[in-house]
Design an enzyme around this catalytic site. Sequence first.
Site, mmCIF file in Angstrom:
data_model
loop_
_atom_site.group_PDB
_atom_site.id
_atom_site.type_symbol
_atom_site.label_atom_id
_atom_site.label_comp_id
_atom_site.label_asym_id
_atom_site.label_seq_id
_atom_site.Cartn_x
_atom_site.Cartn_y
_atom_site.Cartn_z
ATOM 1 C CB SER A 267 17.645 3.938 -38.153
ATOM 2 O OG SER A 267 16.998 5.081 -38.735
ATOM 3 C CG MET B 171 14.036 7.501 -48.783
ATOM 4 S SD MET B 171 14.812 9.189 -48.998
ATOM 5 C CE MET B 171 15.527 9.481 -47.414
ATOM 6 N N GLY B 172 15.296 2.664 -48.350
ATOM 7 C CA GLY B 172 16.051 1.768 -48.076
ATOM 8 C C GLY B 172 16.369 1.649 -46.623
ATOM 9 C CD GLN C 190 12.921 12.458 -49.117
ATOM 10 O OE1 GLN C 190 12.037 11.895 -49.930
ATOM 11 N NE2 GLN C 190 12.912 12.052 -47.940
ATOM 12 C CB VAL D 190 7.376 -0.055 -33.792
ATOM 13 C CG1 VAL D 190 7.592 -1.177 -32.986
ATOM 14 C CG2 VAL D 190 6.485 -0.464 -34.803
ATOM 15 C CG HIS E 118 11.307 0.784 -43.132
ATOM 16 N ND1 HIS E 118 12.707 0.965 -42.969
ATOM 17 C CD2 HIS E 118 11.018 2.132 -43.538
ATOM 18 C CE1 HIS E 118 13.006 2.223 -42.984
ATOM 19 N NE2 HIS E 118 12.176 2.866 -43.633
ATOM 20 C CD GLU F 283 -0.552 7.001 -35.558
ATOM 21 O OE1 GLU F 283 -0.418 6.899 -34.670
ATOM 22 O OE2 GLU F 283 -1.784 6.924 -36.172
HETATM 23 O O1 PAF Z 1 9.997 8.306 -45.038
HETATM 24 C C1 PAF Z 1 10.852 8.193 -45.852
HETATM 25 O O2 PAF Z 1 11.742 7.373 -45.991
HETATM 26 C C2 PAF Z 1 10.817 9.032 -47.337
HETATM 27 O O3 PAF Z 1 10.527 10.504 -46.800
HETATM 28 C C3 PAF Z 1 9.790 8.619 -48.362
HETATM 29 C C4 PAF Z 1 8.426 8.765 -47.872
HETATM 30 C C5 PAF Z 1 10.156 7.219 -48.625
HETATM 31 C C6 PAF Z 1 9.804 9.447 -49.567
HETATM 32 O O4 PAF Z 1 11.205 9.467 -49.973
#
Ligand code: PAF
Length: 280
Positions: A189, A32-33, A63, A179, A39, A151
């Site tokens: 974060s 989600m950025g 969500q 990590v 990431h 995980e």
């Molecule tokens: O973990 C996330 O950032 C979100 O739940 C995902 C998997 C990108 C779905 O929107």
Amino acid sequence: MKPKLLRSLAALRRETSAWRREGLTYAVVPTMGAIHSGHTGLVAAGRERADRVITTIFVNPKQFAANEDLGKYPRDEEGDVRKLGKAGSHAIYLPGPQDMYPQGFSTTVSLAGPAKAGLEDKFRPQFFDGVATVVAKLFIQTGADYAMFGEKDYQQLKVVTRMAKDLDLPIEVIGIPTVREEDGLAKSSRNVYLSKSERQQALAIYRNLVNAADRIRAGVNPQTATRSATRTLMALGFKVDYVSARNAETLAIPQHRDEPMRLIAAAWLGKTRLIDNIPV
Ligand code: PAF
């Protein structure tokens, strides 16, 4: 590396069709950025598995609960693109709302099993249906060979793994180990919200999980070990949502000592909610 920015489903399909024509494999990293080292670690793992990596950035309204402020979710496209480029993501898919939820959209993936384990779902009841719906769409839209998930969000990993299996989605979901900072604290974060003293205290979650796992391996009943970890954390000032031993795949309460087990925890330290999990 300058990643290719794909701002529509049509642009995504053009790119992935070209990769397929060249016989390349590719991995997707859904996000989600607000890109951080968790990431970029997934991008690196994707590069090891596949010829190409595509990261998706979409802040998924489905969500978020009504009381969670979707508008306040951090957005920094320029920074995210820079970090993902540095990590080696070949392309970034930035769908608009019309690509994900066009007018009249009325389908939701409805889950059972690991999504109803009484862990995160107890605190965010509609969260996983929203995650599974967007992730199913991202798997189908990208047509990727592999999907990389951390995980750290263990229940999410198990929910999307089960969903892909149940819906026969031709993608392999791969879980990448959490990590950690040098002292063992799971990178997150949210760690920036911890004061200096809270940062020291936060480590107690990981330490107590490690201690409980050692005790279980030594023959202590999993319930006893997790209850005493909960009590220790509470005595240290945590507000504990759960510390639980679960079957590592189904997330059900283990019935036998020889099941693969995972210890999973969520607790508040001041205003910060921390989660962590480790294998037994
Ligand atoms: O973990 C996330 O950032 C979100 O739940 C995902 C998997 C990108 C779905 O929107």
